[in-house]
Design a protein around this motif. Structure first.
Motif, PDB file in Angstrom:
ATOM      1  N   THR A 182      -6.652  -1.661   8.442  1.00  0.00           N
ATOM      2  CA  THR A 182      -6.237  -0.644   9.412  1.00  0.00           C
ATOM      3  C   THR A 182      -4.731  -0.447   9.347  1.00  0.00           C
ATOM      4  O   THR A 182      -4.228   0.681   9.252  1.00  0.00           O
ATOM      5  N   PHE A 183      -3.999  -1.557   9.403  1.00  0.00           N
ATOM      6  CA  PHE A 183      -2.549  -1.453   9.266  1.00  0.00           C
ATOM      7  C   PHE A 183      -2.172  -0.973   7.868  1.00  0.00           C
ATOM      8  O   PHE A 183      -1.240  -0.178   7.706  1.00  0.00           O
ATOM      9  N   GLY A 184      -2.910  -1.448   6.842  1.00  0.00           N
ATOM     10  CA  GLY A 184      -2.608  -1.060   5.479  1.00  0.00           C
ATOM     11  C   GLY A 184      -2.888   0.396   5.179  1.00  0.00           C
ATOM     12  O   GLY A 184      -2.407   0.930   4.171  1.00  0.00           O
ATOM     13  N   ASN A 228       0.806  -1.221   0.000  1.00  0.00           N
ATOM     14  CA  ASN A 228       0.000   0.000   0.000  1.00  0.00           C
ATOM     15  C   ASN A 228       0.836   1.266   0.000  1.00  0.00           C
ATOM     16  O   ASN A 228       0.354   2.327  -0.408  1.00  0.00           O
ATOM     17  N   TRP A 229       2.073   1.178   0.450  1.00  0.00           N
ATOM     18  CA  TRP A 229       2.913   2.375   0.432  1.00  0.00           C
ATOM     19  C   TRP A 229       3.066   2.880  -0.999  1.00  0.00           C
ATOM     20  O   TRP A 229       2.861   4.076  -1.268  1.00  0.00           O
ATOM     21  N   SER A 230       3.414   1.997  -1.911  1.00  0.00           N
ATOM     22  CA  SER A 230       3.577   2.436  -3.300  1.00  0.00           C
ATOM     23  C   SER A 230       2.239   2.820  -3.913  1.00  0.00           C
ATOM     24  O   SER A 230       2.151   3.800  -4.674  1.00  0.00           O
ATOM     25  N   TYR A 231       1.173   2.074  -3.582  1.00  0.00           N
ATOM     26  CA  TYR A 231      -0.137   2.376  -4.160  1.00  0.00           C
ATOM     27  C   TYR A 231      -0.616   3.760  -3.721  1.00  0.00           C
ATOM     28  O   TYR A 231      -1.071   4.565  -4.542  1.00  0.00           O
ATOM     29  N   TYR A 232      -0.516   4.052  -2.428  1.00  0.00           N
ATOM     30  CA  TYR A 232      -0.984   5.344  -1.940  1.00  0.00           C
ATOM     31  C   TYR A 232      -0.064   6.482  -2.357  1.00  0.00           C
ATOM     32  O   TYR A 232      -0.504   7.630  -2.501  1.00  0.00           O
ATOM     33  N   THR A 233       1.220   6.188  -2.545  1.00  0.00           N
ATOM     34  CA  THR A 233       2.118   7.208  -3.072  1.00  0.00           C
ATOM     35  C   THR A 233       1.657   7.646  -4.459  1.00  0.00           C
ATOM     36  O   THR A 233       1.575   8.840  -4.769  1.00  0.00           O
ATOM     37  N   MET A 234       1.336   6.653  -5.297  1.00  0.00           N
ATOM     38  CA  MET A 234       0.850   6.978  -6.643  1.00  0.00           C
ATOM     39  C   MET A 234      -0.528   7.642  -6.588  1.00  0.00           C
ATOM     40  O   MET A 234      -0.811   8.591  -7.329  1.00  0.00           O
ATOM     41  N   LEU A 235      -1.381   7.141  -5.707  1.00  0.00           N
ATOM     42  CA  LEU A 235      -2.756   7.638  -5.657  1.00  0.00           C
ATOM     43  C   LEU A 235      -2.813   9.112  -5.275  1.00  0.00           C
ATOM     44  O   LEU A 235      -3.598   9.879  -5.825  1.00  0.00           O
ATOM     45  N   THR A 236      -1.997   9.507  -4.320  1.00  0.00           N
ATOM     46  CA  THR A 236      -2.085  10.867  -3.795  1.00  0.00           C
ATOM     47  C   THR A 236      -1.069  11.829  -4.396  1.00  0.00           C
ATOM     48  O   THR A 236      -1.319  13.041  -4.444  1.00  0.00           O
ATOM     49  N   ALA A 276       9.380   3.183  -2.267  1.00  0.00           N
ATOM     50  CA  ALA A 276       8.201   2.395  -2.607  1.00  0.00           C
ATOM     51  C   ALA A 276       8.587   1.040  -3.184  1.00  0.00           C
ATOM     52  O   ALA A 276       7.994   0.001  -2.838  1.00  0.00           O
ATOM     53  N   ALA A 277       9.586   1.006  -4.046  1.00  0.00           N
ATOM     54  CA  ALA A 277      10.022  -0.251  -4.650  1.00  0.00           C
ATOM     55  C   ALA A 277      10.614  -1.195  -3.607  1.00  0.00           C
ATOM     56  O   ALA A 277      10.335  -2.406  -3.606  1.00  0.00           O
ATOM     57  N   GLY A 278      11.429  -0.666  -2.716  1.00  0.00           N
ATOM     58  CA  GLY A 278      12.026  -1.502  -1.679  1.00  0.00           C
ATOM     59  C   GLY A 278      10.995  -2.135  -0.765  1.00  0.00           C
ATOM     60  O   GLY A 278      11.107  -3.316  -0.399  1.00  0.00           O
ATOM     61  N   LEU A 279       9.968  -1.386  -0.409  1.00  0.00           N
ATOM     62  CA  LEU A 279       8.909  -1.942   0.437  1.00  0.00           C
ATOM     63  C   LEU A 279       8.110  -3.003  -0.308  1.00  0.00           C
ATOM     64  O   LEU A 279       7.661  -3.993   0.293  1.00  0.00           O
ATOM     65  N   ASN A 280       7.916  -2.845  -1.606  1.00  0.00           N
ATOM     66  CA  ASN A 280       7.247  -3.882  -2.393  1.00  0.00           C
ATOM     67  C   ASN A 280       8.005  -5.200  -2.343  1.00  0.00           C
ATOM     68  O   ASN A 280       7.413  -6.275  -2.168  1.00  0.00           O
TER      69      ASN A 280
END
Length: 510
Positions: A436-438, A307-315, A468-472
């Motif tokens: 919630t965690f996500g 979700n870190w990468s997804y929300y980075t892109m989303l916002t 974001a890539a590293g967390l993926n």
């Protein structure tokens, strides 16, 4: 109906199911076309398209709402643009005037980051209560009210912005609070509605509405900002959500047993397929076993990383398209939307593919969930790194971002539906816990992006993409090692005889 070998109709094989006799013939399964369960999936699809539109419209409208990307520049520092303007006289990221009477605000990048993340402060508060109550009472009311409430609050956005940034922050947080029940309610409803061998396609179809909503809303927001002014974005999106709620409450039921227009054939098929796991869990839940469940924690950690990468892109993607790529707001909205078109298509197709692999016993449920998660996360990470080094090439940047989100959509048939595999009766509650965690990355990612990109340099954005890539990659490794598709012992609802039969046959007897 119970089968002679102990299998229920359409029951899903688990990992030890190699010796299970073939499932019932496909001609005994009621067709999905025009069925109540498929209609439910389409209504959910449209509902999540609406709520994601309500969620992401601010990220594009923000470009129009602020009157400068750097309202208080240093007197001793000139702004150095990272990339040249793209070809064409209409392409410029310079602030543009709004229609007469439409205000703009002097919000700096840090303030914008906080407001883009405000939604998630409220969103994480109602995930667990929403899942718990949806599992107990049924999810239709919670999902319907979640969309309706978010839409109604969105109508107040121009007023809140006029009152000040703190008011807008509070309104966005309240929108997140109301919307937080929607995804847990969806999971709870599918625990009652989705036959095990149709779970992937039904759930990915309904959940893919989020990506479709982002795809439609992002360019629409850019168009509305230029033609009607940014307040029109929130009035039209809010009105669409209120209209959707009318259809939802008119045509949806919590359970196939209470649906007024379902055929007897389809109702019996769904009930017999799901069996005892399709009933509510009551008021008590196995809290300690859940806290100690390794497969559940694997889902939590993996969703947080993904979700870190997804929300980075989303916002923040529209901001990148504006500050670095220098697309005008109309092009910005369209190009920011392309990745979500790909994600929508791939997530939907991955659901069909996952069900096919499980039904034909090519792989076990566990292997299917891990395979789709691993492919989605690693491919997305690779293309995010490629974006970081695409430089000022507009074509490569858009291509790599689109491929990252597109292939990443396969995780919809992996970790993102794993809750219903490991504990169908608690699926809504588990999704509430994992979401919630996500949601924490939804709060932190925009703030971190604002911190890294304060000077609007390519180097700052490169850090954003690398993180974001590293967390993926980390999430993919965790889920590959610790994930599972088996129903957990604490999931309950089976008597000793049924549990023994499940261990022997890899299915649930009804």
């Amino acid at each position: 109906m119970p089968q002679p070998n102990g299998l229920s109709i359409n029951s899903a094989p688990l990992d030890e199911s190699e010796d299970v006799e073939p499932l019932i013939q496909s001609d005994a399964v009621p067709p999905q076309c025009c069925s109540a369960r498929l209609n439910l999936a389409f209504l959910m699809f449209s509902g999540f398209a609406v709520v994601y539109g309500l969620r992401v419209n601010l990220s594009v409208a923000m470009v129009a709402m602020v009157n400068s990307t750097d309202p208080e520049p240093s007197q001793n520092r000139s702004v150095i643009y990272a990339c040249p303007l793209p070809a064409g006289s209409d392409n410029t990221s310079d602030p543009f005037p709004q229609h007469q009477g439409i205000p703009q605000y002097p919000w700096d990048s840090e303030t914008q980051g906080w407001m883009l993340g405000a939604f998630f402060f409220g969103y994480l508060c109602t995930q667990i209560p929403g899942g718990y109550l949806s599992d107990h009472y049924g999810g239709s009311v919670f999902l319907g009210l979640g969309v309706l409430g978010t839409a109604a609050l969105t109508l107040l956005t121009p007023l809140a912005a006029k009152m000040g940034s703190y008011w807008l922050f509070a309104l966005r947080a309240l929108e997140g609070f109301v919307e937080g029940v929607t995804f847990p309610a969806m999971m709870s409803m599918w625990a009652r509605w989705a036959p095990p061998l149709e779970r992937s396609r039904l759930m990915t179809l309904s959940g893919a509405g989020g990506n479709f909503g982002a795809f439609v809303t992002l360019p629409l927001t850019g168009y509305l900002c230029q033609t009607l002014g940014w307040p029109a974005v929130f009035y039209l999106c809010g009105g669409a959500g209120c209209l959707w709620a009318v259809f939802w409450f008119a045509f949806v039921a919590d359970d196939p047993r209470t649906h007024r227009r379902i055929s007897k054939e389809e109702r019996d098929y769904i009930i017999n397929s799901i069996g005892a796991q399709g009933t509510g869990h009551g008021w008590s839940v196995p809290v300690l076993p859940m806290l100690l469940s390794v497969p559940l924690w694997a889902i939590i950690v993996t969703q947080m990383c993904s979700n870190w990468s997804y929300y980075t892109m989303l916002t923040s993607l529209p901001t990148y398209m504006n500050d670095i790529m220098h697309f005008d707001i109309k092009s910005n909205g369209f190009l920011s939307a392309l990745p979500y078109l790909g994600a929508w298509l791939f997530s939907t197709l991955s659901g069909v593919a996952a069900d096919g692999l499980i039904e034909r016993k090519v792989f076990s449920i566990t292997v299917v969930r891990k395979l789709f998660t691993l492919v989605g996360l690693l491919a997305a990470a690779a293309f995010l790194v490629a974006v970081a080094y695409a430089g000022c090439s507009h074509v490569l940047t858009v291509t790599f971002l689109t491929l990252s989100m597109t292939i990443g959509g396969t995780t919809a048939s992996g970790v993102y539906m794993n809750q219903i595999d490991i504990a169908p009766r608690y699926a809504g509650l588990l999704l509430g816990i994992t979401n919630t965690f996500g949601t924490i990355p939804g709060i932190l990612a925009p703030i971190a992006t604002g911190y890294f990109t304060e000077d609007r340099t390519m180097a700052g954005w490169r850090k954003v993409f690398w993180l974001a890539a590293g967390l993926n990659v980390a999430g993919a490794l965790v889920y590959t090692v610790f994930g599972s598709g088996k129903i957990q012992p604490w999931a309950g609802a089976l008597d000793d005889g049924a549990e023994a039969e499940q261990d022997r046959s890899g299915s649930i007897s009804t």
